[in-house]
Write an enzyme that holds these catalytic residues in place. Structure first.
Site, PDB file in Angstrom:
ATOM      1  N   LYS A 290       0.874  -1.029   0.156  1.00 16.72           N
ATOM      2  CA  LYS A 290       0.122   0.004   0.226  1.00 16.72           C
ATOM      3  C   LYS A 290       0.777   1.223  -0.019  1.00 16.72           C
ATOM      4  CE  LYS A 290      -1.679   3.117   2.645  1.00 16.72           C
ATOM      5  NZ  LYS A 290      -1.954   4.319   1.655  1.00 16.72           N
TER       6      LYS A 290
ATOM      7  N   GLU B 211       9.971   1.414  10.598  1.00 16.61           N
ATOM      8  CA  GLU B 211      11.059   2.501  10.477  1.00 16.61           C
ATOM      9  C   GLU B 211      10.557   4.055  10.541  1.00 16.61           C
ATOM     10  OE1 GLU B 211      13.071   5.373   9.333  1.00 16.61           O
ATOM     11  OE2 GLU B 211      13.156   4.451   7.042  1.00 16.61           O
TER      12      GLU B 211
HETATM   13  P1  NAD Z   1       2.038   8.387   7.362  1.00 17.33           P
HETATM   14  O1  NAD Z   1       2.896   7.881   8.574  1.00 17.33           O
HETATM   15  O2  NAD Z   1       0.672   9.046   7.942  1.00 17.33           O
HETATM   16  O3  NAD Z   1       1.651   7.614   6.431  1.00 17.33           O
HETATM   17  C1  NAD Z   1       2.694   6.602   5.902  1.00 17.33           C
HETATM   18  C2  NAD Z   1       1.617   5.616   5.244  1.00 17.33           C
HETATM   19  O4  NAD Z   1       1.038   4.824   6.267  1.00 17.33           O
HETATM   20  C3  NAD Z   1       0.729   5.750   4.254  1.00 17.33           C
HETATM   21  O5  NAD Z   1       0.804   5.060   3.084  1.00 17.33           O
HETATM   22  C4  NAD Z   1      -0.662   6.032   4.738  1.00 17.33           C
HETATM   23  O6  NAD Z   1      -1.392   5.809   4.078  1.00 17.33           O
HETATM   24  C5  NAD Z   1      -0.438   4.833   5.923  1.00 17.33           C
HETATM   25  N1  NAD Z   1      -1.132   4.790   7.040  1.00 17.33           N
HETATM   26  C6  NAD Z   1      -1.466   6.066   7.598  1.00 17.33           C
HETATM   27  N2  NAD Z   1      -2.102   5.673   8.704  1.00 17.33           N
HETATM   28  C7  NAD Z   1      -2.371   4.352   8.588  1.00 17.33           C
HETATM   29  C8  NAD Z   1      -2.833   3.356   9.799  1.00 17.33           C
HETATM   30  N3  NAD Z   1      -3.532   3.834  10.598  1.00 17.33           N
HETATM   31  N4  NAD Z   1      -2.899   1.985   9.347  1.00 17.33           N
HETATM   32  C9  NAD Z   1      -2.133   1.704   8.107  1.00 17.33           C
HETATM   33  N5  NAD Z   1      -1.562   2.273   7.189  1.00 17.33           N
HETATM   34  C10 NAD Z   1      -1.568   3.801   7.715  1.00 17.33           C
HETATM   35  O7  NAD Z   1       3.049   9.428   6.827  1.00 17.33           O
HETATM   36  P2  NAD Z   1       2.518  10.603   5.888  1.00 17.33           P
HETATM   37  O8  NAD Z   1       1.070  11.124   6.147  1.00 17.33           O
HETATM   38  O9  NAD Z   1       3.013  10.450   4.669  1.00 17.33           O
HETATM   39  O10 NAD Z   1       3.378  11.861   6.722  1.00 17.33           O
HETATM   40  C11 NAD Z   1       3.191  12.070   7.929  1.00 17.33           C
HETATM   41  C12 NAD Z   1       4.330  12.227   8.651  1.00 17.33           C
HETATM   42  O11 NAD Z   1       5.334  11.062   8.846  1.00 17.33           O
HETATM   43  C13 NAD Z   1       5.152  13.551   8.241  1.00 17.33           C
HETATM   44  O12 NAD Z   1       4.898  14.775   8.383  1.00 17.33           O
HETATM   45  C14 NAD Z   1       6.741  13.177   8.316  1.00 17.33           C
HETATM   46  O13 NAD Z   1       7.175  13.669   9.709  1.00 17.33           O
HETATM   47  C15 NAD Z   1       6.491  11.653   8.734  1.00 17.33           C
HETATM   48  N6  NAD Z   1       7.254  10.679   7.718  1.00 17.33           N
HETATM   49  C16 NAD Z   1       8.367  10.070   8.183  1.00 17.33           C
HETATM   50  C17 NAD Z   1       8.764   9.204   7.175  1.00 17.33           C
HETATM   51  C18 NAD Z   1      10.144   8.596   7.337  1.00 17.33           C
HETATM   52  O14 NAD Z   1      10.714   8.200   6.397  1.00 17.33           O
HETATM   53  N7  NAD Z   1      10.338   7.976   8.823  1.00 17.33           N
HETATM   54  C19 NAD Z   1       8.561   9.342   5.869  1.00 17.33           C
HETATM   55  C20 NAD Z   1       7.354  10.190   5.620  1.00 17.33           C
HETATM   56  C21 NAD Z   1       6.769  10.822   6.392  1.00 17.33           C
END
Ligand code: NAD
Length: 491
Positions: free
Chosen positions: A176, A251
């Site tokens: 996903k 991660e």
């Molecule tokens: P997120 O963690 O919200 O989403 C990452 C993935 O998880 C997406 O595919 C999302 O649809 C999915 N997801 C979200 N909630 C979920 C749930 N409850 N169950 C299963 N899947 C779920 O990240 P984002 O919206 O892309 O960004 C949010 C924050 O995360 C950013 O502001 C940033 O600080 C951080 N981030 C960190 C990384 C990293 O590499 N560690 C990468 C991108 C974003």
């Protein structure tokens, strides 16, 4: 002109969403909607998991590890061949620089080559057990259906970090991708078909966290979840996995210290600081967002940094001379601006940048920003911004640098800049972080484990051990005695 429409990829075929709904995906540089993406739900997840399970129990499960390696090798070559096209699509969704993203996608091919080689080298052990009359050995068996959930900053790379070892181990996957960057994964999925993978081994269901991610994590036939992303989603996934005692690799974010001692080569250190925080506009989990600098060189480092970064060229990410692109998503853009406001309110001093650039592209740009006068207890020093915002914190000596470096909930990475080997090792040993760079920043490789201490995550990706995240261990006891001994007494 009608825009491209992307369906799910399930059981080797393009499958429209059960809901019939699609959502828009935008180019963060131009602000234009450029494609429509299938909006998945639990019914699509069920179909994808069923296809994966059927492949695992059928044609894929019947392949030898050597054959799996051959298929992965073919895929690796296709990734390298198609890297420019995949990179272009990925860039259209997240605005990364062409100069970085093409090389990054091509390098994914190396991940698949590495794990292709490893597929038939996971050797089980014969155990010299203390029990007489038995022959004992282990088997490493694929866990089964793996859910792979990824963010928008490096979608294909972060997927490959999970997919390559999972497939080498013999698992099957439902991916996903982030709702902001789904198209590249759907294009990538077509290469599995071309490489000759049986249908159902890799499936892609696009959509939102609550509508696709949650049912995928909760699905009874999913054995393991590999996730990269924010802490909030990471914790939700961990809780949901715990309810069914599934294993996870998480991660999550970081707030990594980039520590510069007064005996460092300052020109190199300045480049290390810039690559740590301003490459990819700071949208990187391993960003060196806290620079800790020894007091005696504090002012000089700031002078050089401001001079160096002040000339950085912001703009169109497709141009080869652009150094800083847009922020990938609107919510992230707002979040970064919010943190700049918070830092000012906390009393930090902005010595460079600090503003949005509405004049560039669709206006989703933020100037590279440097704050001094930062106390490590401030929110700007403690919380992950995930943007081009650097805090500079002075320190006195080694003990002070180690104390401040570790005074954080995260532990993904860190760096030490010094000419002293003793000091480099002394500080490296004491930093609570999954990766420490000495006199460099941001290097990663398929050969080398990557992951977090503390709140930065669970488990490791890359390197030979990562394959074990996707394997269960079975111990087999074979009796070499003809007699079954006294059945009332434990052997
Ligand atoms: P997120 O963690 O919200 O989403 C990452 C993935 O998880 C997406 O595919 C999302 O649809 C999915 N997801 C979200 N909630 C979920 C749930 N409850 N169950 C299963 N899947 C779920 O990240 P984002 O919206 O892309 O960004 C949010 C924050 O995360 C950013 O502001 C940033 O600080 C951080 N981030 C960190 C990384 C990293 O590499 N560690 C990468 C991108 C974003």
């Amino acid at each position: 002109m009608s825009l491209p429409r992307y369906d799910h990829f399930i059981n080797g075929a393009r499958v429209p969403p059960a809901s019939g709904d699609y959502f828009d995906t935008e180019n963060p540089y131009t602000g234009e909607v450029w494609a429509h993406i299938a909006r998945g739900n639990a019914a699509d997840v069920d179909a994808a998991v069923a296809a994966a399970k059927a492949a695992f129990e059928g044609p894929w499960g019947g392949l030898t590890a050597t054959r799996r390696g051959q298929l992965l090798r073919r895929l690796a070559d296709l990734v390298i061949e198609h890297a420019p096209r995949l990179a272009e699509i990925e860039q259209r969704d997240n605005g990364k620089l062409s100069s970085e993203v093409v090389a990054q996608v091509r390098y994914m091919g190396e991940y698949f080559h590495y794990y292709a080689g490893l597929a038939d080298k996971v050797e089980s052990k014969v155990i010299p057990t203390d029990k007489p009359g038995v022959f004992t050995f282990t088997r490493y068996e694929a866990k089964g259906v793996v859910a792979i959930i990824t963010p928008w900053n490096s979608p294909l790379t972060l997927t490959s970090w999970k997919l390559a070892p999972a497939l080498a181990a013999g698992c099957v996957a439902v991916v996903k991708p982030s709702e902001f960057t789904s198209a590249s994964m759907l294009e990538f999925a077509a290469l599995f078909e071309q490489a000759g993978f049986p249908p159902g081994v890799v499936n892609v269901v696009t959509g939102f966290g609550a509508e696709v991610g949650e049912p995928l994590v909760a699905h009874p036939d999913v054995a393991h979840i590999g996730f990269t992303g924010g802490e909030l989603a990471g914790k939700r996934i961990y809780e949901a996995a715990a309810r069914n005692l599934k294993t996870v690799t998480l991660e999550l974010g970081g707030k990594s210290p980039n520590i510069i001692f007064d005996d460092a080569d300052l020109d190199q250190a300045v480049k290390g600081v810039v690559s740590g925080i301003f490459a990819a506009s700071g949208q990187s989990c391993q960003a060196g967002s806290r620079v800790l600098v020894q007091e005696s060189i504090h002012d000089e480092l700031i002078r050089r940094l401001v001079e160096f970064v002040g000339t950085a060229k912001l703009g169109d990410p497709t141009r080869p001379d652009t150094q800083i692109g847009p922020i990938a998503t609107r919510p992230q853009f707002e979040k970064v601006l919010d943190y700049i406001r918070i830092a000012r309110e906390e009393g930090a001093r902005c010595v460079l940048g600090g503003k949005a650039r509405p004049d560039l592209g669709a206006g989703q740009f933020i100037e590279p920003t440097i704050f001094t006068g930062v106390d490590n207890r401030m929110r700007i020093a403690q919380e992950e911004v995930f943007g081009p915002v650097l805090c500079i914190i002075p320190f006195k000596d080694e003990a002070d640098a180690i104390r401040i470096g570790n005074d954080i909930l995260y532990g993904l990475a860190g760096a030490v800049w010094t000419r002293s080997l003793h000091r480099a090792l002394y500080v490296t040993e004491r930093l609570k972080a999954g990766t420490v760079w000495v006199n460099n920043y941001r290097a990663t490789s398929f050969t080398t484990p990557f992951g977090g201490y503390k709140r930065s995550g669970i488990g490791r990706e890359s390197g030979s051990d990562a394959i074990h995240e996707y394997l269960d261990t079975k111990s087999v006891w074979i009796s070499t005695d003809l007699d079954v001994p006294n059945p009332f007494i434990r052997r």
